[in-house]
Design an enzyme around this catalytic site. Sequence first.
Site, PDB file in Angstrom:
ATOM      1  N   ASP A   9       0.630  -1.519  -0.083  1.00  0.00           N
ATOM      2  CA  ASP A   9      -0.367   0.286   0.147  1.00  0.00           C
ATOM      3  C   ASP A   9       0.984   1.612   0.010  1.00  0.00           C
ATOM      4  O   ASP A   9       2.027   1.193  -0.013  1.00  0.00           O
ATOM      5  CB  ASP A   9      -1.356   0.309   1.013  1.00  0.00           C
ATOM      6  CG  ASP A   9      -2.244   0.894   0.693  1.00  0.00           C
ATOM      7  OD1 ASP A   9      -1.825   2.138  -0.186  1.00  0.00           O
ATOM      8  OD2 ASP A   9      -2.914   0.744   1.489  1.00  0.00           O
TER       9      ASP A   9
HETATM   10  C1  NOJ Z   1      -4.111   3.452  -0.579  1.00  0.00           C
HETATM   11  C2  NOJ Z   1      -5.020   3.024   0.482  1.00  0.00           C
HETATM   12  O1  NOJ Z   1      -5.090   2.435   1.051  1.00  0.00           O
HETATM   13  C3  NOJ Z   1      -5.255   2.575  -1.222  1.00  0.00           C
HETATM   14  O2  NOJ Z   1      -6.890   1.348  -0.691  1.00  0.00           O
HETATM   15  C4  NOJ Z   1      -5.024   2.539  -2.379  1.00  0.00           C
HETATM   16  O3  NOJ Z   1      -5.447   1.403  -3.483  1.00  0.00           O
HETATM   17  C5  NOJ Z   1      -4.102   3.389  -2.360  1.00  0.00           C
HETATM   18  N1  NOJ Z   1      -3.785   5.082  -1.123  1.00  0.00           N
HETATM   19  C6  NOJ Z   1      -3.591   4.370  -3.669  1.00  0.00           C
HETATM   20  O4  NOJ Z   1      -4.335   4.758  -4.214  1.00  0.00           O
END
Ligand code: NOJ
Length: 762
Positions: free
Chosen positions: A293
């Site tokens: 993430d």
């Molecule tokens: C953080 C989020 O937790 C995740 O779900 C998302 O895909 C990413 N950012 C990218 O934006």
Amino acid sequence: MRLNTVACFLFGILYVANINSQNDISGSREIIQKQVDSLLGIMTIEEKVGQMNLYSGFWDATGPAPSEGNAQLKYKHIEQGLVGGMLNVRGVRQVKAIQKIAVENTRLGIPLIFGYDVIHGLKTISPIPLAESASWDLDVIETSARIAAIEASAFGINWTFAPMVDVGRDPRWGRVMEGAGEDPYLASKIATARVRGFQGNDLSAPNTVAATAKHFAAYGFAEAGKEYNSADISQSTLYNVVFPPFRAAVKSDVKTLMNSFNELNGEPVTASKFLQRDILKEKWNFGGFVVSDWASINELISWGLAKDKKEAAMYAAKAGSDMDMEGYVYVSELAELVKNGVVSEQLIDNAVSRILKVKFELGLFENPYKYCSIENQKNTISLNSKFQDSVLEIAKKSIVLLKNETKLLPLKKEGQKIALIGALANDKNSPLGSWRLAADDNSSVSVLEGMQAYTKNILVYEKGVDLTIGKTHFVKELNINTSDRTGINEAIDLAKESDVVVMVLGEHGFQSGEARSRTNIDLPGLQQELLERVFEVNENIVLVLNNGRPLAIPWAAKHIPAIVEAWQLGSQAGNAIAKVLYGDYNPSGKLPMTFPRNVGQIPIYYNYKNTGRPSNTEDNVFWSHYSDIENTPLYPFGHGLSYTTFKYSNLRLDKNEVKIGNSITVKVDLTNTGEYDGKEVVQLYIRDLYAQNVRPVKELKGFELVSLQKGESKTIEFTLDKSELGYYDNNGVFVVEPGEFKIFIGGSSITSLETSFKLLAE
Ligand code: NOJ
């Protein structure tokens, strides 16, 4: 010929030739693996690590190259072949410009993969995922993902960071809006439908995108519903509740998984070898890649596991996080770690091979620009009316009728004066919900607009109170109105002189989603006060809720005669709500998540365990309860009414005893006993009465969405076998124990009929 041209030409030709000459899937898998291996063979360690590097979009790529700062660094890295993918690059022009650098300027010309958070639509916005899940209609859920994939791919995107398959039991957590609710069985079916919708049957088709099951794992169990928090859960919960939807996604051939921000039982997930290697890649044989993430590798330092970026990169890579999202850690540290022998090159090869494989499967080597047609973008993404019709269908099916005591609904179509009250009733933005990055602001149909289509009633509107003050988009925290009551008196005056009052209240679209946890899940701001003031002058209220999570609304549940759960329904929200209010669509949705009476009951979910003192048989206080509130929820999982009524009868089994390994058939008759045609979600639950691990009091193990005309009856049939009757023990071993099982069938988790059977040893 430069090496990049050679590589692209060679691999492209090989790919086409081989795929054309061999349609057989396992054959083409082998071919892809060979291509990946030969490519790996000519890559330097820096180029390999580059494939593991994912950057967020940075500059107007169609303009001149950036000359300084972060953007310049990213640009240079792409040119040097040190980037494997990009996220947040918006639209074909930008994607094409960046892809061109990778394909034409780098030594090997390996195409980039382009990811984006297409969570519930790109331009045409579907209901938020939690709402869609309330439809229990796997076909429309798949359609919704399909539409999103078609639009996303026309936008240049070939990889979506969806579906989020985290089971969520805590409505304080803002991200429950993004998931399928609290139940692992329902969530698994929905995970499969969404992956199928995004990826289609042929990932190399130009209108499919690679999906991402996220966030692996246990992010939905962040303590106290607080975002980015720790998760501390048992092995039993992990295997039986958290894992199943991920397992289902992997079985559906999901191409990527995203790990998560939380730590799990003491280990930051991004550094968890147990999750990413032992379970996912070994036990489940997952063939795709794991993306971190956003900067979650760097966060290993904040968690106190790694002392610096080097250690963070080492932990994450060893654990099986294959790609670093916007962390800059792999690209700066990994090559040296390999050269120093701290991380083995074999491990890097494994990660890179997974990433390249997905790129081959997407057909990017064959044509790196296959998602880059300006013409297709123009034709596909135009608030296309065909898609609007589809999302209207999905939105109608997502609505849940929570209460309709005095049969206030459906509304009469003429001769009534209706007061429409609430700021959300005239809001064209909030119904788009959170995670709608490429949607046009204010592009949703408001409830006011939807109801205005019914012209034979008198419709008057007054907001009553504002929900928010000031800017709502891209702000750190929403400014909720807690003091400005201008408009309450006008609303009361309208309510006094109207036959029916429709009040649209709830949360702003940005009160849920990432980083939007709440400790209070009641009606925010002054809306409760508004509701009670209006009720004093006119009790004929239909309360339409807009929200991204279950709300605690005990006062409304007690006093308001009709309550409609309308979530955030996307582009067609107002039309869908109006059709349900006026009876042009008979509501059929069922809650995918329990509604608590108050925050103190959380976590509250239908599949809880019994405890040693489940009831007050001794008539004393020493049993599992609260002294100030009932144990039951406000609205249970699976609950949802219709304008018609359904009668369940004649629950029967084909046998009373069955050996493990054989199946048992369950049948029930369902009759539409009311005045309208309608749809009902027939739900089957089991209870394993005696087991070595304490089992839940109920577990959903089957459901079917059934359409019945008024007066019509149908027999619904379910089959149960080993896979529904067993569970995972604390070592992750699936066990099926002989013993007695109960079966419950009905229209919610508070079911109407039950029977039982014995499961015998093999
Ligand atoms: C953080 C989020 O937790 C995740 O779900 C998302 O895909 C990413 N950012 C990218 O934006």
